[in-house]
Design an enzyme around this catalytic site. Sequence first.
Site, PDB file in Angstrom:
ATOM      1  N   HIS A   1       0.838  -1.202   0.000  1.00 27.29           N
ATOM      2  CA  HIS A   1       0.000   0.000   0.000  1.00 27.29           C
ATOM      3  C   HIS A   1       0.875   1.256   0.000  1.00 27.29           C
ATOM      4  CE1 HIS A   1      -3.619   2.401   1.301  1.00 27.29           C
ATOM      5  NE2 HIS A   1      -2.645   3.188   1.761  1.00 27.29           N
ATOM      6  N   GLU A   2       1.865   1.295   0.894  1.00 31.52           N
ATOM      7  CA  GLU A   2       2.729   2.469   0.989  1.00 31.52           C
ATOM      8  C   GLU A   2       3.634   2.615  -0.230  1.00 31.52           C
ATOM      9  OE1 GLU A   2       2.453   4.822   3.101  1.00 31.52           O
ATOM     10  OE2 GLU A   2       0.908   3.799   4.270  1.00 31.52           O
TER      11      GLU A   2
END
Length: 219
Positions: free
Chosen positions: A24-25
């Site tokens: 996600h990051e």
Amino acid sequence: MDLVSFLTTISIAAIPVVFAITVHEVAHGLAARQFGDHTAEMQGRLSLNPIRHIDPIGTVVVPALLLLLGGFLFGWAKPVPVDSRNMRNPRGNMVWVTAAGPAANILMALIWAFLMMLVQNVEICTVGEWVWNMARIGILINVMLAVFNMLPIPPLDGGQVLTNLLPLGPASRLMERVAPYGLFIVLGLLATGVLSRLLGPPVSALIRLISSVFGLPLA
């Protein structure tokens, strides 16, 4: 939950949870780089090494405690640094940068679903059952993260998307003023049970859709 059950759950959930947060990051950083901002790359955050993204409290302590207590799984990682001033079209580009994280979670949910489908069609052994359960949690956690992060509450991704979509004016400035209190708003929703009621319908709908597409016993 007793200690043995807790440790068993951790052994199954650790990999999908850590990678859900990590990818996600990284997706945010990759999208930012695509639009001209190399801040995350220069700080070594475009890495799948989870150690670079783990927040000791948000990634380890809080999720473990909630899992032990049998509550709603909630946590966070160290945000990838993004500087919109380096982008060609800061407001427009930031819509895509912030949406990239939840989109990556949906993609990972589909990958876990494909893996679960493959394991389902072979003879189940101890290892196969472990992978099947891991894939099941991978689908659930990624769908939950995608839906949760798209709530229109700054500084969540959905709040950032909404802020950048709104015309410059009172509404966008209000969203910016709310951002410093966003975490407290989310924690309040979590404590009162409102958060689970908000997330339940869209999470269930996505799980049913994935279950139908891949022929999985999820719904």
